[in-house]
Design an enzyme around this catalytic site. Structure first.
Site, mmCIF file in Angstrom:
data_model
loop_
_atom_site.group_PDB
_atom_site.id
_atom_site.type_symbol
_atom_site.label_atom_id
_atom_site.label_comp_id
_atom_site.label_asym_id
_atom_site.label_seq_id
_atom_site.Cartn_x
_atom_site.Cartn_y
_atom_site.Cartn_z
ATOM 1 C CB CYS A 171 6.145 1.865 0.933
ATOM 2 S SG CYS A 171 5.948 2.645 2.512
ATOM 3 C CB CYS A 225 2.149 -1.059 9.897
ATOM 4 S SG CYS A 225 2.136 0.588 9.193
#
Length: 430
Positions: free
Chosen positions: A160, A354
């Protein structure tokens, strides 16, 4: 009457429980088990870490909202899963039986893989949890009072990367506003093979645009970086080449550092025989079902997905919010179909989407599907993305309180760019 138990009230689990309750109706029971009483909106943690948010703005008590919807709530840690007899043992010794189990626990943070890492027994900060971000904010205040070098990035095996970039840009903005940015050299240290790789092999022109943004803000970087150990005020980093051979060893001083760890599966899940891969992530088929236990489903950060490519320093593929929601929707449809005696063959559309805040601007990227080759590759920057992230935070928190199970991301902005959550042969899901 079927009993569906969710473990983990994060972004995926909380939305999934509402959606499951709506899909099943009053004749079946949905129970949520979470080790804490409160819901925490993790994407806002980088803001909390510089004092742009307070904890109470991005968290709320779960119980009243779920119970209003007749979803049972138990605030306990799950210690054992018995997948054969289909029950859970909680930390207080109680037993909970289930017909279907949904594992949405998120990750265990593997700080222990790098000596000296992490906020509890180490020397680096984290924005992975709300308490970590609060702890990091205390350290940030010391930095403002006593400026010095900062290291931000991601450790070997991390998957991440977005929050590391977000934090770098947010910190740069916060320090500028505090009038001390000129006294704080910042280095971005990442296991990615290049800036903007993001665990996705890059998205559109993410490499060029992110490098340009770092340069503009005078943030140096080291890629292919394998952080080996951390001491008080000093980080040891091996920089490797494309073959993984060490080409340079760095000893980097810091007064403040935020490094994202690699993830593993949480203990109770990881120790179930045949449920997980060696890292403790749940092995699922394309319908989100455990490959070994047909009554267990899983979605979110705790599922096993292969890395997009082998990189010189190990990196994983991220599970972004949209992808998690897509997995959760497929899972809910499959459990509901099976309970109703229908065919459970829904599949999530595994796409990466995102929205990243960059302090005073922002970025958005989309990769459809997540694994290349892709149909859509899109990366753009602008003030709109910064404002979009703020709006999304307010929107998501409000929806988690009202318990409306409509698809958040899709409702919000994705229809415009042709993204869908379900890949389904039936036309009405397209």
């Amino acid at each position: 009457m079927a009993h569906v138990v969710f473990v983990g009230a994060g972004l995926g689990g909380m939305a999934g429980a509402y959606e499951m309750h709506d899909a099943l109706g009053k004749n079946h029971q949905v129970t949520m088990i979470n080790e804490r009483e409160d819901f925490q909106f993790v994407p806002s943690n980088p803001w909390l870490a510089v004092g742009w948010r307070a904890a109470e703005q991005i968290s709320f008590p779960i119980r009243p909202y779920l119970e209003k919807k007749n979803i049972a709530f138990i605030a306990q840690r799950v210690d054992e899963i018995n997948p054969v007899d289909k029950y859970l043992t909680l930390s207080d010794g109680k037993r909970v039986d289930y017909d279907y189990l949904v594992i949405a626990t998120g990750p265990k943070l593997a700080f222990d893989e790098v000596p000296g890492a992490g906020p509890h027994s180490g020397f680096t900060q984290s924005v992975c949890t709300l308490p970590h971000a609060e702890h990091s904010y205390e350290d940030y205040k010391k930095l403002v009072d006593n400026p010095g070098p900062v290291i931000i990035g991601a450790m070997p095996g991390a998957s991440c990367f977005g929050p590391a970039y977000e934090y770098a840009f947010i910190l740069d903005t916060a320090l500028s506003r505090a009038g001390v940015r000129h006294r704080v050299p910042i280095t971005f240290v990442t296991s990615e093979p290049y800036i903007g790789h993001l665990g996705l092999g890059g998205v559109g022109d993410s490499k060029g645009m992110m490098e340009s943004e770092l340069r503009k803000r005078a943030i140096n970087w080291i890629t292919n970086a394998k952080t080996t150990r951390i001491e008080a005020g000093k980080m040891f980093v091996d920089e490797v080449d494309a073959q993984g051979q060490v080409i340079k060893q760095h000893e980097l001083p810091f007064v403040h550092s935020m490094m994202l760890p690699a993830f593993r599966g949480v203990d109770a899940v990881a120790k179930v025989e045949g449920l997980c891969n060696p890292r403790g992530f749940v092995m699922i088929d394309k319908h989100q079902r455990s490959t070994k236990y047909p009554s267990i489903f899983s979605a979110g950060v705790c599922v096993a997905i292969p890395p997009i490519e082998q990189t010189p320093v190990p990196t994983g593929a991220p599970k972004t919010g949209y992808m998690i929601e897509s997995m959760m929707t497929a899972l809910v449809h499959n459990i509901a179909a099976e309970i109703n005696g229908e065919v459970a063959d829904f599949e999530g559309s595994w796409s990466a989407f995102c929205l990243a805040d960059m302090g005073d601007t922002g970025a958005a990227f989309i990769a459809v599907p997540q694994m290349p080759p892709r149909n859509i590759m899109w990366y753009k920057q602008g003030k709109w993305a910064h404002l979009g992230k703020i709006a999304f935070e307010k929107y998501f928190l409000a929806k988690m309180k009202t318990g409306v199970s409509e698809p958040f991301y899709e409702k919000w902005l994705l229809d415009a760019i042709g993204l869908r959550r379900l890949d389904k042969k039936m036309h009405h899901f397209h």
